[in-house]
Scaffold this active site. Structure first.
Site, PDB file in Angstrom:
ATOM      1  N   VAL A  26       0.859  -1.204   0.000  1.00 44.47           N
ATOM      2  CA  VAL A  26       0.000   0.000   0.000  1.00 44.47           C
ATOM      3  C   VAL A  26       0.885   1.240   0.000  1.00 44.47           C
ATOM      4  O   VAL A  26       1.936   1.256   0.624  1.00 44.47           O
ATOM      5  CB  VAL A  26      -0.954   0.103   1.219  1.00 44.47           C
ATOM      6  CG1 VAL A  26      -2.117  -0.864   1.121  1.00 44.47           C
ATOM      7  CG2 VAL A  26      -0.240  -0.044   2.531  1.00 44.47           C
ATOM      8  N   HIS A  27       0.474   2.241  -0.744  1.00 42.81           N
ATOM      9  CA  HIS A  27       1.252   3.485  -0.746  1.00 42.81           C
ATOM     10  C   HIS A  27       0.421   4.713  -1.093  1.00 42.81           C
ATOM     11  O   HIS A  27       0.908   5.826  -1.016  1.00 42.81           O
ATOM     12  CB  HIS A  27       2.429   3.387  -1.724  1.00 42.81           C
ATOM     13  CG  HIS A  27       2.008   3.434  -3.166  1.00 42.81           C
ATOM     14  ND1 HIS A  27       1.375   2.395  -3.788  1.00 42.81           N
ATOM     15  CD2 HIS A  27       2.116   4.408  -4.094  1.00 42.81           C
ATOM     16  CE1 HIS A  27       1.123   2.709  -5.044  1.00 42.81           C
ATOM     17  NE2 HIS A  27       1.552   3.934  -5.252  1.00 42.81           N
ATOM     18  N   ARG A  28      -0.840   4.539  -1.512  1.00 44.78           N
ATOM     19  CA  ARG A  28      -1.650   5.686  -1.967  1.00 44.78           C
ATOM     20  C   ARG A  28      -1.966   6.623  -0.806  1.00 44.78           C
ATOM     21  O   ARG A  28      -2.175   6.157   0.325  1.00 44.78           O
ATOM     22  CB  ARG A  28      -2.973   5.199  -2.536  1.00 44.78           C
ATOM     23  CG  ARG A  28      -2.800   4.319  -3.699  1.00 44.78           C
ATOM     24  CD  ARG A  28      -3.333   4.964  -4.947  1.00 44.78           C
ATOM     25  NE  ARG A  28      -2.652   4.335  -6.057  1.00 44.78           N
ATOM     26  CZ  ARG A  28      -2.406   4.920  -7.215  1.00 44.78           C
ATOM     27  NH1 ARG A  28      -2.793   6.160  -7.412  1.00 44.78           N
ATOM     28  NH2 ARG A  28      -1.788   4.287  -8.165  1.00 44.78           N
ATOM     29  N   ARG A  66       7.053   5.860   0.991  1.00 43.97           N
ATOM     30  CA  ARG A  66       6.031   6.740   1.561  1.00 43.97           C
ATOM     31  C   ARG A  66       5.323   6.051   2.745  1.00 43.97           C
ATOM     32  O   ARG A  66       5.003   6.674   3.753  1.00 43.97           O
ATOM     33  CB  ARG A  66       4.987   7.083   0.488  1.00 43.97           C
ATOM     34  CG  ARG A  66       3.960   8.090   0.952  1.00 43.97           C
ATOM     35  CD  ARG A  66       2.619   7.866   0.302  1.00 43.97           C
ATOM     36  NE  ARG A  66       2.683   7.947  -1.156  1.00 43.97           N
ATOM     37  CZ  ARG A  66       2.168   8.934  -1.871  1.00 43.97           C
ATOM     38  NH1 ARG A  66       1.596   9.946  -1.301  1.00 43.97           N
ATOM     39  NH2 ARG A  66       2.212   8.902  -3.187  1.00 43.97           N
TER      40      ARG A  66
END
Ligand code: UDP
Length: 379
Positions: free
Chosen positions: A208-210, A244
Site C-alpha cells: 500500500v502506498h496511496r 512513503r
C-alpha cells in the site's frame, strides 16, 4: 519491423516506477529511436536505478530538482527543463504513459512546442475528482494526438468526452508483454520463495502506498491491523514497503502492527512478479498490480474507494474493499476458498490484451511522426 525513425528522435518522458515498467516493452520496440527522459520524480536505487537496469533500459537524461516537491512544483520544474531540452533538440514525437506528474509535464511540454504527443494507457477514469491522478489523465488525454486505449471501456471513456475518433486506437496494455517477459522461470521462482521461507499458494503479498491509505493514522492503521490479523491466524504476509508507507508508519507510530508481517523494502520487478505469481492472495492499492494480477491469474483485494481499472473486477480477479473490517472479512473468505478461486482464475483470460500492445504503439508512433513531418512546420 523497421520503424524508420531517426536515432534518439522519440522522447519518452517518465518519472516513476510504474512508468518504467509499462514503457519498457515500448522502449525496446522503439530501439535506438528512444530518447529516454527521467524527471526524477522517484529517483533512487530501489524505485528507479534497479528498474532501469533490470528492465534493460537505456541511460536516461535526468532532470534536476523535481523529486520531493509538492505537485505544482514537480510539474513546473519538469516542464521548464523539458521545454529547454525540446527547444535545443526537437523530438519527432513525445510519448508519455499513465497519470503521474511526469506524464502531465511531458504532455504539456510537447503541447507547448506542437510536437506530436502519444498517450499510452489513455482513457482510464476513476471519476474520483479527489485523486490528482484523475486530473492528470484527463488533461493529458485532451492534449494528446494519439490516444492508446488499452481496453474498449477506455476507448468508450474517451468518446464520452468527445475526443475525436481518429485520435483513438485500441492497442491493449503493455503490461501483458512486460509481465510475460519479466516473470522469472519456475526454478528461479522456487528459489525466491524458498529464500523468503514461503510455500506456493499459501501466503499473502501486500503493498500500500496511496495517499488515501497512508495520509492518516486511521486508514493506515486499519490496513495494517487486518494484515496483522491474517498473519496471526497463520497465513504469512509479505509486505514490501513503499518509502512513503515506511515514513507514514514511523510518523504515526504504527511499528507494532508490523511485528508479525514479513516486512522488506520495495523489491525488484522480477522478484515482485515471482512472489505475486504464487501468492494465495494479493492486497494492494497499486494501479499496476490490478493489471498484473490478471496476467498472473491471482486474486487481488484493491484497498481503494474507486478504481480507474474496473476490468479486473468485472473479470473476477479483483474486488474493491475499504481498509479495516471489509478488507479482513473478504481476505478470510478468499483465503478459505483459495484452491477453487486460483483454479478458476488460471483459466480466465486477462482483459488487458494479447501481448502485442507495444508493437502496435511503436508502429502508430512512427506513423504519427511521419505524417506530421510531411506537414509544413510553423516558423
Ligand atoms: N512493484 C515492484 N516492487 C514492489 C512493489 C511493486 O516492482 O516492491 C511494481 C508492481 O509490480 C507494479 C509497479 O511496481 O508494476 C506499481 O508501482 P506503484 O504501486 O508505485 O504505482 P501504481 O501502479 O499504483 O501507479
Amino acid at each position: 519491423m523497421s520503424l524508420c525513425l531517426p536515432p534518439s528522435s522519440v522522447a519518452v518522458v517518465l518519472g516513476t516506477r510504474p512508468e518504467l515498467v509499462k514503457l519498457a516493452p515500448l522502449i525496446h520496440e522503439l530501439g535506438d529511436a528512444t530518447r529516454l527522459v527521467h524527471t526524477g520524480q522517484h529517483w533512487d536505487e530501489a524505485m528507479s536505478g534497479r528498474f532501469l537496469r533490470d528492465l534493460g533500459l537505456p541511460r536516461p537524461e535526468l532532470l534536476t530538482g523535481v523529486g520531493g516537491r509538492p505537485r505544482a512544483g514537480q510539474i513546473a520544474q519538469s516542464l521548464g527543463q523539458l521545454d529547454a531540452a525540446f527547444a535545443e533538440d526537437r523530438p519527432v514525437a513525445v510519448v508519455v504513459q499513465g497519470d503521474t506528474n511526469a506524464t502531465l509535464a511531458g504532455a504539456l511540454a510537447a503541447n507547448a512546442r506542437e510536437i506530436p504527443l502519444v498517450h499510452v494507457e489513455a482513457g482510464l477514469r476513476s471519476h474520483d475528482r479527489a485523486m490528482p491522478e484523475e486530473h492528470n489523465r484527463v488533461m493529458v488525454d485532451h492534449v494528446s494526438d494519439l490516444l492508446c486505449a488499452a481496453t474498449e471501456d477506455n476507448a468508450a471513456n474517451l468518446r464520452a468526452e468527445a475526443l475525436a475518433e481518429e485520435r483513438i486506437e485500441l492497442t491493449g496494455n503493455t503490461v501483458v508483454e512486460v509481465v510475460r517477459r519479466r516473470l522469472p522461470d519456475e526454478a528461479t521462482r522456487a528459489a525466491l520463495l524458498a529464500a523468503h521461507g514461503l510455500a506456493p499458494d499459501a501466503y499473502v503479498l501486500a503493498t500500500v502506498h496511496r495517499p488515501e491509505n497512508t495520509d492518516t493514522a486511521e486508514a493506515l492503521g486499519a490496513v495494517l491491523a487486518e494484515l496483522d490479523r491474517i498473519a496471526r491466524a497463520g497465513t504469512p504476509v509479505l509486505f514490501p514497503m513503499h518509502p512513503r508507507t515506511r515514513a507514514a508508519v514511523e510518523r504515526f507510530g504504527l511499528e507494532g502492527l508490523l511485528e508479525r508481517l514479513a516486512v522488506t523494502g520495495p523489491v525488484g520487478y522480477g522478484d515482485f512478479l515471482g512472489l505475486a505469481r504464487h501468492a494465495a492472495l494479493l492486497v494492494s492499492d497499486s494501479g499496476g498490480v490490478q493489471e498484473e494480477c490478471t496476467v498472473l491469474g491471482r486474486p487481488l483485494l484493491v484497498v481503494r474507494r474507486s478504481t480507474e481499472r474496473p476490468e479486473a473486477v468485472t473479470a473476477g480477479f479483483a474486488a474493491l474493499v475499504r481498509p479495516g473490517e471489509e478488507l479482513g472479512a473478504l481476505a478470510r473468505e478468499w483465503l478459505a476458498d483459495a484452491p477453487e478461486r486460483l483454479a478458476r482464475l488460471a483459466a480466465t483470460p486477462s482483459p488487458y490484451g494479447d501481448g502485442l500492445a507495444s508493437a502496435r504503439i511503436a508502429a502508430l508512433t512512427a506513423a504519427l511522426a511521419d505524417q506530421r513531418q510531411e506537414l509544413p512546420q510553423a516558423a
